[in-house]
Motif scaffolding. Structure first.
Motif, short mmCIF file in Angstrom:
data_model
loop_
_atom_site.label_atom_id
_atom_site.label_comp_id
_atom_site.label_asym_id
_atom_site.label_seq_id
_atom_site.Cartn_x
_atom_site.Cartn_y
_atom_site.Cartn_z
N ILE A 141 0.84 -1.21 0.00
CA ILE A 141 0.00 0.00 0.00
C ILE A 141 0.87 1.25 0.00
N VAL A 142 1.92 1.27 0.83
CA VAL A 142 2.82 2.43 0.90
C VAL A 142 3.49 2.68 -0.46
N ASN A 143 3.94 1.64 -1.10
CA ASN A 143 4.57 1.79 -2.42
C ASN A 143 3.59 2.36 -3.44
N GLN A 144 2.34 1.96 -3.36
CA GLN A 144 1.33 2.49 -4.29
C GLN A 144 1.11 3.98 -4.06
N TYR A 145 1.07 4.39 -2.79
CA TYR A 145 0.92 5.82 -2.50
C TYR A 145 2.15 6.60 -2.94
N TYR A 146 3.31 6.05 -2.70
CA TYR A 146 4.55 6.71 -3.09
C TYR A 146 4.58 6.95 -4.61
N ASN A 147 4.25 5.93 -5.35
CA ASN A 147 4.26 6.05 -6.82
C ASN A 147 3.21 7.04 -7.30
N LEU A 148 2.03 7.01 -6.67
CA LEU A 148 0.96 7.93 -7.06
C LEU A 148 1.37 9.38 -6.80
N LEU A 149 1.94 9.64 -5.63
CA LEU A 149 2.33 11.01 -5.27
C LEU A 149 3.36 11.55 -6.25
N HIS A 150 4.34 10.74 -6.63
CA HIS A 150 5.34 11.20 -7.59
C HIS A 150 4.77 11.36 -8.99
N GLU A 151 3.80 10.54 -9.31
CA GLU A 151 3.11 10.71 -10.60
C GLU A 151 2.37 12.03 -10.64
N ILE A 152 1.70 12.37 -9.54
CA ILE A 152 0.99 13.65 -9.47
C ILE A 152 1.96 14.82 -9.56
N LYS A 153 3.06 14.73 -8.82
CA LYS A 153 4.03 15.82 -8.83
C LYS A 153 4.62 16.04 -10.23
N SER A 154 4.88 14.93 -10.91
CA SER A 154 5.48 15.05 -12.25
C SER A 154 4.52 15.66 -13.26
N ASN A 155 3.22 15.60 -12.95
CA ASN A 155 2.21 16.15 -13.87
C ASN A 155 1.83 17.58 -13.52
N ILE A 156 2.42 18.15 -12.46
CA ILE A 156 2.12 19.53 -12.09
C ILE A 156 2.69 20.45 -13.15
N LYS A 157 1.83 21.31 -13.65
CA LYS A 157 2.26 22.22 -14.73
C LYS A 157 2.60 23.60 -14.17
#
Length: 369
Positions: free
Chosen positions: A353-369
């Motif tokens: 679960i922690v790894n899934q949140y970690y990956n999601l958070l970095h995915e969101i950050k990388s998509n910040i425009k």
């Protein structure tokens, strides 16, 4: 990466599923390099350290009211968070969906874990149900990412609100019995009792379970762990039931004692109806229990139909017959008990679960425009 977590009572305070989620996930995210800030209910903490296990803590006031404490705390926490440079704000509880309007105005990336179908719970009749439905709808309109904790919950949000979500389940930790002496206070014998754990509220179906058990010819006991922290007619009706086989423990706050109650039960009976991935069901599996579960789409998703549990319905006699049949099939009981932890390792470990949140958070950050 800087993350704010809003909507729980705080860290390391543990009271319910949200607080357990925060206590399990946030320190591990810190270890993985994320700067985590958790917003806490100021009144609940006598000591107020600025940091625990790497998690930075903010103590925020709230209105001291059963219905307004969480909402007021989340509102004030949101106002505080809007003026800090968080990359992502993570909310827990669909009631906080209304704050997506503010985060959107301030261009803050937001994620919300919406949990269960709060608007269907019997305790939120009338206005309360409408409010939860409204806040859940607002979450789907304003939050950047919706997290549901079960595939079946994802389907409901798609149908009800036409909004897809990211499925990240709840988790549990595997453990084994270590001190059976802890249950001696109730004079319990190993595998000689059924167990139910949860608040005494209608959507957990405690009354139905007790009535079915009493009607059975079982010579085992039924241990009821839980209560409600307020005067309530439904809970009162349950506690007035008289049967020599039934033991009411009230709240069991010691984690080791509660674990031993799970470990040594003949079977755990799960009556929760409206959640997604339910923490007590996962705990029963993680602690090696045979599970008898109310037949819902959420139970079947966790238990993979009959692979890891057996089912009863709310129909009269359904649980009664299941109890009497399972006591004649001890091989099945032992097989389910042996398999139980396997299901947690497959899909519900906190590390996953922690790894899934970690990956999601970095995915969101990388998509910040």
């Amino acid at each position: 990466m800087k993350l704010a977590v809003i909507g729980s009572r705080g860290y390391p305070y543990v009271y319910s599923g949200y607080e357990t989620f925060v206590s399990e996930v946030t320190p591990k995210l810190c270890e993985m390099g994320i700067d985590v800030h958790v917003y806490c209910h100021r009144a609940l903490f006598k000591e107020k350290p600025k940091q625990v296990n790497g998690v930075k803590l903010h103590y925020i006031y709230c209105i001291q009211s059963k219905s307004l404490s969480q909402l007021s705390n989340s509102f004030l926490s949101t106002l505080h968070a809007l003026f800090l440079n968080y990359d992502v704000i993570l909310y827990v509880n669909s009631a906080n969906g209304v704050f997506g309007i503010l985060t959107k105005l301030f261009h803050k990336k937001t994620v919300i874990n919406v949990d269960g179908l709060e608007w269907l719970r019997p305790k939120w009749k009338g206005l309360g149900a409408k409010v939860f439905y409204f806040t859940s709808r607002m979450a789907t309109k304003w939050m950047d990412v919706i997290i549901t904790d079960a595939e079946e919950m994802r389907k409901i949000y798609l149908t009800e609100f036409n909004r897809d979500s990211k499925v990240i389940a709840y988790g549990a930790n595997i453990r084994y019995s270590s001190n059976t002496n802890l249950i001696e206070k109730w004079k319990l014998r190993k595998e000689n009792y059924y167990l139910i754990v949860g608040r005494l509220i209608p959507d957990n179906n405690g009354l139905l379970i007790l009535e079915e058990f009493i009607s059975s010819h079982s010579q085992k006991q039924l241990v009821v762990v839980g209560d409600v922290p307020y005067d309530d007619e439904y809970a009162r009706k349950i506690k007035l039931i008289k049967d020599s086989r039934i033991i009411f423990t009230g709240y069991v706050t010691d984690a080791n004692t509660l674990a031993e109650l799970y470990h040594n039960s003949f079977a755990y009976i799960h009556g929760h109806e409206f959640g997604g991935t339910n923490p007590t069901l996962l705990k029963a599996l993680a602690y090696g229990c045979t599970v008898l579960a109310l037949d819902t789409v959420f139970s079947r998703e966790v238990l993979v139909d009959e692979n890891y549990g057996l089912y009863f319905t709310k129909g009269k006699g359904s649980l009664l017959h299941l109890i009497e049949n399972i006591e004649k099939d001890l091989n099945k009981v032992h097989l389910l008990r042996e398999r139980a932890r396997e299901r947690i390792l497959q899909n519900y470990s906190w590390n996953k679960i922690v790894n899934q949140y970690y990956n999601l958070l970095h995915e969101i950050k990388s998509n910040i425009k």
